[in-house]
Write an enzyme that holds these catalytic residues in place. Structure first.
Site, PDB file in Angstrom:
ATOM      1  N   SER A 241      64.381 123.732  80.004  1.00 20.45           N
ATOM      2  CA  SER A 241      64.643 123.704  81.439  1.00 20.45           C
ATOM      3  C   SER A 241      64.586 125.130  81.966  1.00 20.45           C
ATOM      4  O   SER A 241      64.379 126.077  81.206  1.00 20.45           O
ATOM      5  CB  SER A 241      66.021 123.105  81.714  1.00 20.45           C
ATOM      6  OG  SER A 241      67.008 124.063  81.397  1.00 20.45           O
ATOM      7  N   LYS A 242      64.807 125.242  83.268  1.00 22.38           N
ATOM      8  CA  LYS A 242      64.710 126.569  83.909  1.00 22.38           C
ATOM      9  C   LYS A 242      65.672 127.572  83.279  1.00 22.38           C
ATOM     10  O   LYS A 242      65.433 128.767  83.318  1.00 22.38           O
ATOM     11  CB  LYS A 242      65.016 126.435  85.399  1.00 22.38           C
ATOM     12  CG  LYS A 242      63.904 125.706  86.134  1.00 22.38           C
ATOM     13  CD  LYS A 242      63.763 126.206  87.569  1.00 22.38           C
ATOM     14  CE  LYS A 242      62.631 125.525  88.294  1.00 22.38           C
ATOM     15  NZ  LYS A 242      63.054 124.320  89.007  1.00 22.38           N
TER      16      LYS A 242
END
Ligand code: GLU
Length: 469
Positions: A241-242
Site C-alpha cells: 500500500s501507499k
C-alpha cells in the site's frame, strides 16, 4: 481464440498490482496469439475521472502494454446490462426485491451478529403476478439474482480448485432501485459480450467470482476460465500500500526507472522467470506459461527493481543510454558540456538509474565538486602531501597517445614502488580527487576516460585542497 482483458476502474493511477494484472494478461495474449482487450470500468460516476483514465492509459503505454481492442467504456453499455437483468427476471433466475434499505438495516441489526448478515431471501417467494403488480403500482425495487443451492466451484488457473457453498453467497443485487447495474452484473455482461475466454485478476476478486459464475449459470452460459493472482506484499509482508512508498507505476519514471526494467520486475512478480538480468519483452513472452504462474504472494522488492534497472542501463546500446542520460544531465547542469561516450560507458556500469548516471558524470564536465566527507576523514593526509606532487609528475610523463588504463596502472604502480608505499595510498585519494566519491569503477579506467589533462588537474586540486587545510 484466447481473449483476455484488463478492466481497471479509473478511480486512481495505474498501481503496481493493476499493472502486474495487465501485464500477465498481455503476456498470455501474446503467448497464445490471442487478443488483449482494455475495458475502463467507469460506472462509479463519482469516483471515476477522465484524468485517471488517461493516467492509466499512459501507464500502460509507458510499460509497452498495447491493446488490440478498446478502450471500451463500461458506462456506455449500461442499457445492455439493464436488459440482461430483465432477461433474468423473465426466466425466473432473478426476482424483484421490495425490501427498503431501512427494512434491511432493521433485520440486519436484529441479528445476534449483524456483521454476518446476508440477504435473507424474503422476496424470493413473491409470485410473478404480485411482483408485476407491485412494480406497476410504483413500488421501489431492486433486482436480485436467485443463487441456486449447492456448490459453486471452479478450477482456478492459478490457485487450483476453489469451492464455495451457495449458502455463503447472498442473492446479490443486479440492478439497483435507480436502475443502475451493479459491478458483478456489468462485469459478466461485458465479459460475455466481448467474448472473454480468460479472466485473470487479483485475488481480491475471489469473493466476486462465485457471484459472477452464478450469473453465468442463470443465463445458461458457460463461464470463462478464472485465474486469481496472489497478493503483492510490502517488505513487512503486509499487503502493498501507499505506506510502503510509491505505488503508482508511472511515478517510477521520474525516479529514473526504465520501462523495460519495470516490465521485468512486474513479470517476475507473477511468472516464474528467475532471471538475474533484464529480458526483452519477446523473451518474457517466450518463457511465459499461464499454468506456471506463481501461487504464493510476491514481495515488492525495491532493491531488485533498482538492480534490474542497473542491469538494463549497463547492457543497453551506448547510443540509447546517451539519449537517456544527456537530457537528464542538461536539466541538472544546463551550462556544462555533456561528457563523451567513454565517460558514459564507464559510469553506467554502476548507475542504478538515469539521474544517478547523470550526477556521476558531473566530475567529467567540471572540477568544482565537493569531496565526500567520510572518505576525506579516512585519507592519509600526510601521505598525500608527500607523494602526490611526484605522482602528478609521473603521470604527466605518459605521452598523450599512450594515456590508457594499462599504461596509467603501470606508471602508478612503478611510482608506488619507487616511493616504497602501497599503491592503495595513491589509488584511494586519486578516486576521491577525480570523482568526489569513495567508490567508483576502476581508477585506471577512470583516469583513461577522464583524459590526461582533466585527471591531472583534479589531482592538483585535491592536493591543493589538503595543503590548504
Ligand atoms: N474494475 C475492477 C478493478 O479495478 C476489476 C474487475 C475485474 O477484473 O473483473 O478492481
Amino acid at each position: 481464440m484466447v481473449k483476455v482483458r484488463f478492466a481497471p476502474s479509473p478511480t486512481g493511477y495505474l498501481h503496481i498490482g493493476g499493472a502486474r494484472t495487465a501485464l500477465i494478461n498481455w503476456l498470455h495474449a501474446k503467448k497464445t496469439g490471442g487478443k488483449f482487450v482494455l475495458r475502463v470500468e467507469d460506472t462509479d460516476e463519482e469516483r471515476s475521472t477522465p484524468e485517471m483514465t488517461q493516467a492509466i492509459l499512459d501507464g500502460l503505454s509507458w510499460l509497452g502494454i498495447t491493446w488490440d481492442e478498446g478502450p471500451h467504456f463500461q458506462s456506455h453499455n449500461k442499457h445492455i446490462h439493464q436488459e440482461l437483468s430483465y432477461k433474468m427476471l423473465a426466466n425466473g433466475t432473478a426476482y424483484r426485491c421490495f425490501c427498503s434499505k431501512d427494512e434491511l438495516e432493521r433485520r440486519k441489526n436484529a441479528l445476534a451478529k449483524p456483521e454476518e448478515w446476508r440477504y435473507d431471501g424474503k422476496c424470493r417467494g413473491i409470485s410473478k403476478d404480485e411482483s408485476d403488480r407491485r412494480a406497476l403500482a410504483g413500488e421501489f425495487f431492486v433486482i436480485r439474482c436467485r443463487i441456486p443451492e449447492g456448490k459453486i466451484e471452479w478450477d482456478d488457473v492459478v490457485k487450483g480448485k476453489i469451492s464455495f457453498d451457495a449458502s455463503q453467497i447472498e442473492d446479490l443485487v443486479l440492478l439497483r432501485s435507480d436502475a443502475s447495474p451493479t459491478y458483478n452484473l456489468s462485469v459478466v455482461a461485458d465479459d460475455y459480450s466481448m467474448g472473454i475466454t480468460h479472466i485473470i485478476r487479483g485475488e481480491d476478486h475471489i469473493s466476486n467470482t462465485p457471484k459472477q459464475i452464478a450469473i453465468y449459470k442463470a443465463l445458461g452460459i458457460e463461464p470463462p476460465l478464472f485465474g486469481h493472482l496472489p497478493l503483492i506484499l510490502g517488505p513487512d509482508k503486509k499487503k502493498l500500500s501507499k505506506r510502503h512508498g510509491t505505488t503508482s507505476v508511472i511515478a517510477y519514471k521520474d525516479e529514473g526507472i526504465l520501462p523495460l526494467a519495470m516490465f521485468n520486475f512486474l513479470a517476475s512478480m507473477g511468472a516464474s522467470l528467475d532471471e538475474n538480468r533484464c529480458l526483452t519483452r519477446e523473451e518474457i513472452v517466450e518463457r511465459f506459461e499461464l499454468q506456471k504462474l506463481k501461487k504464493s504472494p510476491s514481495v515488492f522488492d525495491r532493491e531488485r527493481l533498482n538492480f534490474l534497472n542497473g542491469k538494463l542501463i549497463g547492457g543497453m546500446p551506448l547510443d540509447e543510454i546517451r539519449e537517456l542520460a544527456a537530457p537528464a544531465f542538461k536539466k541538472l547542469y544546463p551550462f556544462l558540456p555533456f561528457p563523451d561516450d567513454k565517460a558514459v560507458d564507464l559510469m553506467r556500469s554502476r548507475a542504478r538509474n538515469v539521474p544517478e548516471l547523470a550526477t556521476t558524470l558531473y566530475p567529467f564536465a567540471a572540477d568544482d565538486f565537493y569531496y565526500d566527507e567520510k572518505t576525506l576523514t579516512k585519507l592519509n593526509v600526510e601521505s598525500v602531501k608527500k607523494n602526490f606532487l611526484g605522482l602528478i609528475y609521473k603521470l604527466s610523463s605518459i605521452e598523450d597517445p599512450s594515456w590508457n588504463a594499462a599504461e596509467i596502472e603501470k606508471a602508478l604502480r612503478a611510482y608506488a614502488e619507487e616511493r616504497g608505499i602501497h599503491a592503495k595510498e595513491l589509488i584511494h585519494p586519486s578516486r576521491l580527487f577525480l570523482t568526489g566519491k569513495g567508490e567508483s569503477p576502476s581508477i585506471f579506467d577512470l583516469f583513461e576516460a577522464m583524459g590526461k589533462q582533466a585527471s591531472l588537474k583534479r589531482l592538483e586540486r585535491g592536493l591543493n585542497f589538503l595543503n590548504a587545510g
